[in-house]
Structures are given as structure tokens and as C-alpha cells.
Design a protein around this motif. Structure first.
Motif, PDB file in Angstrom:
ATOM      1  N   ALA B  14       0.814  -1.214   0.000  1.00  0.00           N
ATOM      2  CA  ALA B  14       0.000   0.000   0.000  1.00  0.00           C
ATOM      3  C   ALA B  14       0.846   1.262   0.000  1.00  0.00           C
ATOM      4  O   ALA B  14       0.376   2.312  -0.363  1.00  0.00           O
ATOM      5  CB  ALA B  14      -0.930   0.009   1.209  1.00  0.00           C
ATOM      6  N   TYR B 153      -1.629   3.853  10.946  1.00  0.00           N
ATOM      7  CA  TYR B 153      -2.005   3.715   9.541  1.00  0.00           C
ATOM      8  C   TYR B 153      -1.846   2.272   9.093  1.00  0.00           C
ATOM      9  O   TYR B 153      -2.735   1.700   8.463  1.00  0.00           O
ATOM     10  CB  TYR B 153      -1.153   4.641   8.671  1.00  0.00           C
ATOM     11  CG  TYR B 153      -1.431   4.476   7.201  1.00  0.00           C
ATOM     12  CD1 TYR B 153      -2.589   4.988   6.641  1.00  0.00           C
ATOM     13  CD2 TYR B 153      -0.548   3.775   6.376  1.00  0.00           C
ATOM     14  CE1 TYR B 153      -2.872   4.825   5.290  1.00  0.00           C
ATOM     15  CE2 TYR B 153      -0.819   3.604   5.029  1.00  0.00           C
ATOM     16  CZ  TYR B 153      -1.978   4.133   4.484  1.00  0.00           C
ATOM     17  OH  TYR B 153      -2.251   3.950   3.161  1.00  0.00           O
ATOM     18  N   TYR B 156      -4.677  -0.056  11.037  1.00  0.00           N
ATOM     19  CA  TYR B 156      -6.102   0.087  10.716  1.00  0.00           C
ATOM     20  C   TYR B 156      -6.399   0.115   9.222  1.00  0.00           C
ATOM     21  O   TYR B 156      -7.558   0.218   8.822  1.00  0.00           O
ATOM     22  CB  TYR B 156      -6.679   1.313  11.420  1.00  0.00           C
ATOM     23  CG  TYR B 156      -6.862   1.071  12.900  1.00  0.00           C
ATOM     24  CD1 TYR B 156      -7.830   0.182  13.353  1.00  0.00           C
ATOM     25  CD2 TYR B 156      -6.044   1.689  13.833  1.00  0.00           C
ATOM     26  CE1 TYR B 156      -7.995  -0.068  14.718  1.00  0.00           C
ATOM     27  CE2 TYR B 156      -6.204   1.445  15.191  1.00  0.00           C
ATOM     28  CZ  TYR B 156      -7.175   0.564  15.626  1.00  0.00           C
ATOM     29  OH  TYR B 156      -7.341   0.310  16.970  1.00  0.00           O
ATOM     30  N   SER B 157      -5.370   0.031   8.381  1.00  0.00           N
ATOM     31  CA  SER B 157      -5.626  -0.126   6.945  1.00  0.00           C
ATOM     32  C   SER B 157      -5.422  -1.575   6.522  1.00  0.00           C
ATOM     33  O   SER B 157      -5.335  -1.866   5.325  1.00  0.00           O
ATOM     34  CB  SER B 157      -4.735   0.812   6.120  1.00  0.00           C
ATOM     35  OG  SER B 157      -3.371   0.494   6.297  1.00  0.00           O
ATOM     36  N   ILE B 167     -14.826  -4.063  10.207  1.00  0.00           N
ATOM     37  CA  ILE B 167     -14.721  -3.987   8.751  1.00  0.00           C
ATOM     38  C   ILE B 167     -13.508  -4.805   8.315  1.00  0.00           C
ATOM     39  O   ILE B 167     -12.374  -4.504   8.688  1.00  0.00           O
ATOM     40  CB  ILE B 167     -14.645  -2.518   8.262  1.00  0.00           C
ATOM     41  CG1 ILE B 167     -14.508  -2.468   6.742  1.00  0.00           C
ATOM     42  CG2 ILE B 167     -13.548  -1.720   8.955  1.00  0.00           C
ATOM     43  CD1 ILE B 167     -14.684  -1.072   6.146  1.00  0.00           C
ATOM     44  N   GLU B 168     -13.788  -5.836   7.519  1.00  0.00           N
ATOM     45  CA  GLU B 168     -12.709  -6.720   7.069  1.00  0.00           C
ATOM     46  C   GLU B 168     -11.977  -6.177   5.847  1.00  0.00           C
ATOM     47  O   GLU B 168     -10.935  -6.710   5.461  1.00  0.00           O
ATOM     48  CB  GLU B 168     -13.267  -8.120   6.790  1.00  0.00           C
ATOM     49  CG  GLU B 168     -14.156  -8.234   5.554  1.00  0.00           C
ATOM     50  CD  GLU B 168     -15.619  -7.863   5.827  1.00  0.00           C
ATOM     51  OE1 GLU B 168     -15.851  -7.020   6.711  1.00  0.00           O
ATOM     52  OE2 GLU B 168     -16.511  -8.409   5.137  1.00  0.00           O
ATOM     53  N   ASN B 169     -12.523  -5.176   5.220  1.00  0.00           N
ATOM     54  CA  ASN B 169     -11.882  -4.555   4.050  1.00  0.00           C
ATOM     55  C   ASN B 169     -11.791  -3.048   4.285  1.00  0.00           C
ATOM     56  O   ASN B 169     -12.508  -2.269   3.680  1.00  0.00           O
ATOM     57  CB  ASN B 169     -12.679  -4.855   2.778  1.00  0.00           C
ATOM     58  CG  ASN B 169     -12.045  -4.236   1.547  1.00  0.00           C
ATOM     59  OD1 ASN B 169     -10.850  -3.946   1.535  1.00  0.00           O
ATOM     60  ND2 ASN B 169     -12.842  -4.023   0.517  1.00  0.00           N
ATOM     61  N   PRO B 170     -10.912  -2.634   5.166  1.00  0.00           N
ATOM     62  CA  PRO B 170     -10.869  -1.211   5.512  1.00  0.00           C
ATOM     63  C   PRO B 170     -10.323  -0.356   4.379  1.00  0.00           C
ATOM     64  O   PRO B 170      -9.629  -0.852   3.478  1.00  0.00           O
ATOM     65  CB  PRO B 170      -9.934  -1.173   6.723  1.00  0.00           C
ATOM     66  CG  PRO B 170      -9.047  -2.358   6.551  1.00  0.00           C
ATOM     67  CD  PRO B 170      -9.911  -3.421   5.908  1.00  0.00           C
ATOM     68  N   VAL B 171     -10.637   0.910   4.440  1.00  0.00           N
ATOM     69  CA  VAL B 171     -10.091   1.865   3.474  1.00  0.00           C
ATOM     70  C   VAL B 171      -8.562   1.776   3.486  1.00  0.00           C
ATOM     71  O   VAL B 171      -7.936   1.715   4.534  1.00  0.00           O
ATOM     72  CB  VAL B 171     -10.545   3.295   3.828  1.00  0.00           C
ATOM     73  CG1 VAL B 171      -9.734   4.336   3.075  1.00  0.00           C
ATOM     74  CG2 VAL B 171     -12.027   3.465   3.529  1.00  0.00           C
ATOM     75  N   GLY B 172      -7.996   1.721   2.288  1.00  0.00           N
ATOM     76  CA  GLY B 172      -6.550   1.591   2.158  1.00  0.00           C
ATOM     77  C   GLY B 172      -6.110   0.168   1.901  1.00  0.00           C
ATOM     78  O   GLY B 172      -4.943  -0.065   1.598  1.00  0.00           O
ATOM     79  N   TYR B 173      -7.035  -0.769   2.002  1.00  0.00           N
ATOM     80  CA  TYR B 173      -6.715  -2.192   1.819  1.00  0.00           C
ATOM     81  C   TYR B 173      -7.394  -2.717   0.555  1.00  0.00           C
ATOM     82  O   TYR B 173      -8.600  -2.484   0.368  1.00  0.00           O
ATOM     83  CB  TYR B 173      -7.209  -2.984   3.030  1.00  0.00           C
ATOM     84  CG  TYR B 173      -6.954  -4.469   2.931  1.00  0.00           C
ATOM     85  CD1 TYR B 173      -5.689  -4.984   3.187  1.00  0.00           C
ATOM     86  CD2 TYR B 173      -7.966  -5.350   2.582  1.00  0.00           C
ATOM     87  CE1 TYR B 173      -5.455  -6.342   3.104  1.00  0.00           C
ATOM     88  CE2 TYR B 173      -7.734  -6.715   2.493  1.00  0.00           C
ATOM     89  CZ  TYR B 173      -6.476  -7.203   2.755  1.00  0.00           C
ATOM     90  OH  TYR B 173      -6.236  -8.548   2.655  1.00  0.00           O
ATOM     91  N   PRO B 174      -6.669  -3.403  -0.300  1.00  0.00           N
ATOM     92  CA  PRO B 174      -7.278  -3.899  -1.548  1.00  0.00           C
ATOM     93  C   PRO B 174      -8.011  -5.210  -1.320  1.00  0.00           C
ATOM     94  O   PRO B 174      -7.568  -6.272  -1.744  1.00  0.00           O
ATOM     95  CB  PRO B 174      -6.064  -4.076  -2.471  1.00  0.00           C
ATOM     96  CG  PRO B 174      -4.934  -4.399  -1.547  1.00  0.00           C
ATOM     97  CD  PRO B 174      -5.208  -3.643  -0.265  1.00  0.00           C
ATOM     98  N   GLY B 175      -9.151  -5.124  -0.664  1.00  0.00           N
ATOM     99  CA  GLY B 175      -9.880  -6.327  -0.276  1.00  0.00           C
ATOM    100  C   GLY B 175     -10.950  -6.763  -1.257  1.00  0.00           C
ATOM    101  O   GLY B 175     -11.796  -7.581  -0.919  1.00  0.00           O
ATOM    102  N   GLY B 176     -10.929  -6.213  -2.466  1.00  0.00           N
ATOM    103  CA  GLY B 176     -11.845  -6.668  -3.495  1.00  0.00           C
ATOM    104  C   GLY B 176     -13.219  -6.041  -3.408  1.00  0.00           C
ATOM    105  O   GLY B 176     -13.458  -5.088  -2.653  1.00  0.00           O
TER     106      GLY B 176
END
Lengths: 542, 201
Positions: B14, B153, B156-157, B167-176
Motif C-alpha cells: 500500500a 495507519y 487500521y488499513s 470492517i474486514e476490508n478497511p479503506v486503504g486495503y485492496p480487499g476486493g
């Protein structure tokens, strides 16, 4: 260009060895590399024209996009697109307009930070004067633009579905399948069904599957202002295609003025500056101004001459006038259930049911946001604690928010305008743009109506209403339009239906500045469609 | 909750860091009295601890208490993400060294050798919780920027930090693009985010 070993005095003082000296007289000089300029440059380069693109801002290296995302998310870091400072100075009067939050200067232009929502205007948007006695008619119809809308959707790779009963007629499906609705949408759907509101998908300029060499959406959740995956369309795509087709791109080369021939019939030269302060002259047979809704007007005003003392192509006096934006209306609150917000940074459902109503006549569309409320990572870096205490705060602040938004049409008014402010100059000594902007009573009425609908939905959901953005505290959606309006009459408009200036035979102006009215749909698909129409006209002229 | 290898790799990706190694950085020579801070008389010669030790020790205070696998995450994140960012790495190294020097001056021990509670006291005593994060600011502002916010950062990202919040796909994470459609957060390992089999810490 970009040869290693370029003499230092030829890279304009940037120090990167890129040649920024002018090309020999080109077939077409395109000023600006946002979506309007990029599409025109690509189309003409593909047609074999010798094209030079002059871009005021830099090329942002894609490999740094993830670091730019961090810049956006973390407190205390800089604007990821480096807007601001003397280069971008401006002044305002009346209602404040936050211009530098609304645009990006760089290769790709404002699509670098845009949201990527791409709806077609409705048929009525082209005929507001004839149908409703307000605003102005466009010199072309929806049917005239329909084939170019299709081309634009293909260029962007729009993901959409045919489930919107209020959309204007179309003959083909979208290039990519729509993104499915969100869990949050399903919550809204219960209330909307009870209230008789129709929800439907929303077209996105964002890859739902691989397209045009770009990845599908990875779910970073930061579409606006930075997409690190490249799934969101930016005009960098068509700049690259234009360069591959033979166009030349010169970045960090803000055009200072256009100069015309003795007769005042043709533009001969674009005078551009480089960071070392030197001025250069690019000559061309045709010129395309594509600098955005404010800078288009400003460049014409900066290019005034003895023949055109009020600004180039401004015999009508309309250059800079009729400045419009879309106004935001919104309601936010919380419900007693998990709403699963902030997984992605784009929306998947809207409601266009009220768009064509006539009381008030202003266009109105409703949005159901997938990014309501706080994001834990952003809150964390702004919090005044850490550890378990921070975790407790984040658990309290995240999870149950909902937001509805709306865009409302603002009709054109001559007193809303862009002029030059002689009291302040930019980094090259040019007067900065001065934005005069106000709201009329009908726009306020439309904002109130949006709020009324939004409140009904929140009431139906038994949601709290924690904030309302309406007539008293609304702000712009960052869609600058109207300042070089198109029309059939040279006495009242700047460009014709092919976006050629009435006053000068080899000058075209493209972008949202040519919109006679703005509707309430996000403008970029229409910008693209009009640019492709202009490109066809320019190609025919060669 | 366990921090996983996937978390660390994603945190690196990231920010553009690649090829994270396990080589722990050493402090460069700190500069006593650096910046605007002049209250603690940082002792340059005493600041010889491992950068990783200080950042992991800070993470123990900054992350929630119920987190395992922290040191591996910090090691990969801190070392890996600064490899290609020379100026950032310099600022991080100098700031961590200053924090360590302050601990030695105030508590006669390396920051990493103090209890979590004492580390927390030092950070709060410096006013870091309310300091603006400024890379060129006072020592408190720099600690907020380079140490506290750097760690927050990263945490939590990624899904492990995000999951603690819901939230399993937090902002900043490419969780699809599946997670936003779901009504509930699935258990770790069931959604491709934070797979337990990748846990190594």
C-alpha cells in the motif's frame, strides 16, 4: 521527446532531461490533457494528424499512486495532487468557491481525483428553454449526441446495467457489467419500496472486470481522490494512447496566451511557459482549448488583443459568464443495524425518478452513499489517543451510518462568472481567475425538495438525522460548467455545435465550459461525448 | 487477533515498498537537541537500540492490547516500507532514536525495556496524543507523524485492525469488491482477508 541527454536549457528547468522546446508547426495543438483534451488528441493522432499536447501540470508517476493514497489518508501529509500555491491562485466574490479542491492540474487532469460517475444527460436537458422557458437550448439534441455517448462509454469502459427506467434511450448495453448493489443499498431499498421510490444501478467509469489493459477494482476504497489500482478511468489512458499514436506531450508547460493572425480570423500560436520562466511559442494549424471549466475562459480572457479587446473569441461577451456547478444536498444519520460502509469508494445505486419534474424545474438526482460516516483508518490517525481507548472510540464511531446525497441543477445566470483579477497574479505574472458565484431561489427550492425526500427515507428507516446539507449550507459538486457556452447565435454564444469558436475558424473549445445548461448529472461523460464530436469535426477539417 | 503475513505484505504494498526483508535497521547517530524540542536533553551516545525494538515497543502501546504477531508485522512494515523512501526512512530513524533517547533520559532505560504503561506515559507526557503530525515539526509532532501515525495507519488499513472495528476490508486495503455486498463480516479466513494459515507471528 524525453531523450536522455537533452541539454539542461531545453527541459525548461525541470531537471529531468525531457525536451520542452516547441515542435515545428503542428497540425493540432491541444491545450490541456484532461478527458476532453486527451480524447481529442487521441482521435486526431490516430487519424494521422501531427498533434502537440501542452499540459500545465506534471505527469504523476503511476508507481507512486499507493503512496499518494497514504498521503490522502494520513493526517499531516500534503495534497496528493499538489494543488495550491501561486500557480493555482484565485479569488472569489459572493459565495466562496473552493476552486483548488475542485480540479487537478496534471496529465489526466481532474480525472486523476474524480469520483468516476458517468450518466448521460436526459433529453430535456438539451431543450430547457423550449420546454420550460428557462436557461438555454443546446444547439444539438440528445439524438445528435447519442452515438458519441456510446463512444465515450466505450472509451471509459463504463460498468452499468439497463435497469434504470428513467434513463434516456440507448441502443446498446454498457461495455462492462454493473457493480452489484451494496448491503447498504439493500437497507435503503426497504424504505424506498415503502415510499414508492425507484432505486437502480449507477454507471461507473471503473472496471468491474479487466478492461483496456487496466485492472478490475481492488476495493481500496479511496476512488476520490486516488485509485491505486488503476481500475478507475483517468485520462492518462487516452494521453498514453495519443502518444503511442504519435502525439507529443509537453508537461509543466502552462499556456500563457493564444495569439492570432492580423485579420483576427485564425489562431497562429500558443505561448507557453516552462518552470525556468522561459516562454516558448508553439505554432499550429488548429488549436483546441481543453483546460477545464474555469481555465478555458481564463485563457481566452488572457489572450485579449486589439481585435478582441474583451478576450479572444469573445465578440458575444459570453466568455466567462454563465458559470454553473451542481449543488449538493444530503442527509446523514445512523440506524440500529450494521450498514457496512467504507468498503469501496463508489456508489452502486441512485434514484433518477424526480429528474424530469417541473416544479421546481431544476434537475435533481438522488444518491445512496457507500462511504457514509467515518473510516477507521482516517479516524485513527486523527485521534487524540491510541491503544484500547482508541479502539473503543473507533468501535463507537464506525458501523451504523447511512447517507443520502443529491445533485441539484443550477440554471445559467450571466452574473455568475469568471473574470480576471488584476490585483493578484500567478507564478508567471498573469491575473488569476476571479470566481463570482451565487445561488438563486429556484435552486434553493430544489435543494429543499431533495432534503424533503431524503428525510422521508430516513424517517421510514427509523434512522437518526445527524446532519443535513441543504439550501443554507450547500456546496458545489466540483463540476464547473458554462463559461464558454455553445449556441447557434454568435451574438450570445462562444462556440457552435461542433465546439468551434464563432470568431476564429481554427479554434475549438472543449469541456464542460461549453454546456449551455448543466442538468444534474455528473458531467464527464457528456464532456467526453462532446469532445469526440468535436474531434470528428476537426478531423473533417483536415 | 493475530496480525498476519498478509497484513504486513499488504501494508508494504500500500505504500509502494517491495521486497521486505527481515533485516532490522540500526539507528543512525541521533542528533541531540534536534528540532524544536529542548526539554529532555537527548543523549546521543546512549541511543544505540534497534529501530525495530523501539517501533515494536511503541506498537505495544499504540495497538490494542489483544494483538498477537505484532513484532513480525512491525518488522516487515517498518523495514520494508522505508527501503525505497530514503527521506522518510531518515526521518523515521532519527525520530525513533530521539524517542529512545528521551526514555533513557527520563527513565534511565531504553524505550523498549520499559513497561507498556511507562511507554504510554512517555508518549502522553510529550503531548503526542494531541500533537499535529508534522514530519518537520517539534519532536512531539515528529513522533506523532513517524511513530504513532505510521503504526496506526499500518494497523487500521489492514484487515486485522479493521476487523476489530467491524470492517474486514478497511479503506486503504485492496480487499476486493465482494465485502461491500455482504450483510455481515465473515470469520477471519473465510473471506480471503487475514487468512489464519498465513499467520506466522
Amino acid at each position: 521527446m524525453a531523450e536522455t541527454g537533452t541539454p539542461a536549457d531545453e527541459d525548461g528547468g525541470v531537471g529531468d532531461g525531457v525536451d520542452r522546446t516547441p515542435s515545428p508547426r503542428a497540425d493540432v495543438c491541444v491545450v490541456g490533457s484532461g478527458p476532453a483534451g486527451a480524447l481529442v488528441a487521441h482521435r486526431l493522432a490516430e487519424a494521422g494528424a501531427d498533434v502537440v499536447i501542452l499540459e500545465a501540470g506534471p505527469r504523476f508517476d503511476f508507481s507512486r499512486r499507493a503512496a499518494q493514497m497514504e498521503t490522502h489518508l494520513r493526517a499531516g501529509m500534503e495534497n496528493p495532487w499538489e494543488m495550491g500555491g501561486e500557480r493555482d491562485a484565485y479569488t472569489t466574490a459572493g459565495r466562496h468557491y473552493p476552486l483548488n479542491a475542485a480540479r487537478v492540474k496534471g496529465v489526466g487532469g481532474t480525472t486523476l481525483h474524480w469520483q468516476g460517475m458517468v450518466m448521460r444527460l436526459h433529453e430535456r436537458d438539451f431543450e430547457m428553454r423550449s420546454r420550460h422557458r428557462v436557461g438555454a437550448d443546446w444547439p444539438l439534441s440528445y439524438d445528435d449526441l447519442k452515438p458519441h455517448y456510446r463512444e465515450a462509454e466505450t472509451a471509459f469502459g463504463v460498468a452499468g446495467a439497463l435497469d434504470n427506467p428513467y434513463a434516456p434511450p440507448r441502443d446498446e448495453p454498457f461495455p462492462l457489467p454493473a457493480f452489484p448493489p451494496s448491503h447498504s443499498d439493500s437497507i435503503f431499498a426497504e424504505a424506498c419500496e415503502s415510499l414508492g421510490l425507484d432505486m437502480h444501478s449507477v454507471p461507473n467509469a471503473r472496471n468491474s472486470e479487466p478492461y483496456d489493459g487496466r485492472a478490475p477494482c481492488q476495493g481500496f476504497g479511496t476512488c476520490k481522490p486516488v485509485c491505486p489500482s488503476g481500475a478507475k478511468y483517468t485520462a492518462e489512458s487516452h494521453v498514453d494512447k495519443a502518444v503511442a499514436a504519435g502525439a507529443r506531450l509537453v508537461d509543466r508547460a502552462p499556456v500563457q496566451r493564444l495569439e492570432h493572425d492580423d485579420a483576427g480570423e485564425r489562431v497562429e500560436r500558443a505561448v507557453y511557459a516552462t518552470p525556468d520562466g522561459a516562454e516558448h511559442v508553439q505554432s499550429a494549424r488548429r488549436f483546441v482549448v481543453a483546460c477545464g471549466g474555469v481555465e478555458n475562459a481564463r485563457l481566452l480572457l488572457l489572450s485579449r488583443s486589439e481585435t478582441y479587446p474583451d478576450g479572444l473569441a469573445n465578440t458575444s461577451g459570453a466568455v466567462g459568464r454563465y458559470f454553473m456547478d451542481h449543488l449538493f444536498a444530503g442527509v446523514g444519520g445512523r440506524v440500529d443495524r450494521r450498514t457496512r460502509q467504507n468498503h469501496v469508494g463508489f456508489n452502486t445505486s441512485e434514484c433518477h425518478q424526480f429528474y424530469d419534474d417541473d416544479s421546481p424545474v431544476n434537475g435533481l438526482k438522488l444518491e445512496f452513499l457507500n462511504y457514509a460516516g467515518p473510516s477507521p483508518v482516517i479516524d485513527a490517525t486523527h485521534a487524540e489517543t491510541w491503544g484500547d481507548e482508541l479502539l473503543g472510540q473507533l468501535r463507537e464511531s464506525y458501523g451504523t451510518h447511512l447517507t443520502m446525497g443529491a445533485l441539484v441543477e443550477q440554471l445559467p445566470r450571466a452574473e455568475n462568472r469568471i473574470t480576471l483579477d488584476p490585483s493578484r497574479t500567478d507564478d508567471h505574472g498573469n491575473p488569476v481567475p476571479h470566481v463570482e458565484w451565487s445561488l438563486d431561489s429556484e435552486t434553493r427550492r430544489a435543494l429543499r425538495r431533495a432534503n424533503e425526500i431524503q428525510r422521508r427515507v430516513f424517517d421510514e428507516l427509523d434512522a437518526t438525522v445527524d446532519w443535513v446539507v441543504g439550501p443554507e449550507n450547500t456546496g458545489p459538486a466540483y463540476h464547473q460548467m458554462g463559461t464558454t457556452r455553445m449556441g447557434s447565435d454568435p451574438e450570445s454564444s462562444v462556440v457552435d455545435a461542433e465546439m468551434r469558436a464563432h470568431d476564429l475558424s481554427n479554434l475549438w473549445v472543449v469541456g464542460s465550459s461549453v454546456f449551455p445548461t448543466g442538468g444534474a448529472m455528473n458531467p464527464t461523460l457528456t464532456i467526453a461525448a462532446l469532445s469526440l464530436r468535436a474531434a470528428s469535426a476537426i478531423e473533417s477539417s483536415m | 487477533m493475530k496480525l498476519t503475513r498478509r497484513d504486513a505484505v499488504v501494508a508494504l504494498a500500500a505504500v509502494g515498498g517491495v521486497g521486505a526483508s527481515s533485516v532490522a535497521a540500526r539507528f543512525d547517530a541521533p542528533r541531540a537537541g534536534d528540532g524544536d524540542w529542548d526539554g529532555a536533553g537527548a543523549d546521543a551516545s546512549a541511543a544505540s537500540a534497534d529501530l525495530l525494538d523501539v517501533m515494536d515497543a511503541a506498537a505495544a502501546a499504540v495497538f490494542p492490547s489483544d494483538v498477537d504477531g505484532r513484532r513480525t508485522f512491525v518488522e516487515r512494515y517498518v523495514v520494508g516500507r522505508t527501503e525505497d523512501r530514503a527521506s522518510y526512512r531518515e526521518g523515521l530513524t532519527e525520530t525513533a532514536a530521539e524517542l529512545d533517547a528521551i526514555a533513557r533520559d527520563w527513565r534511565d532505560a531504553a524505550f523498549a525495556d520499559l513497561s507498556v504503561e511507562t511507554r504510554d506515559e512517555i508518549l502522553r507526557g510529550l503531548g503526542v496524543e494531541t500533537a499535529d503530525p508534522e514530519p518537520d515539526g517539534t519532536v512531539s509532532e515528529r513522533i506523532r507523524f513517524y511513530v504513532v501515525n505510521d503504526l496506526l495507519y499500518a494497523f487500521y488499513s489492514t484487515p486485522t485492525g479493521g476487523r476489530l472495528v467491524g470492517i474486514e476490508n478497511p479503506v486503504g486495503y485492496p480487499g476486493g469488491t465482494e465485502s461491500y455486498q455482504r450483510a455481515t463480516m465473515p470469520d477471519a479466513g473465510a473471506d480471503g482477508t487475514g487468512e489464519e494459515e498465513e499467520t506466522d507471528g
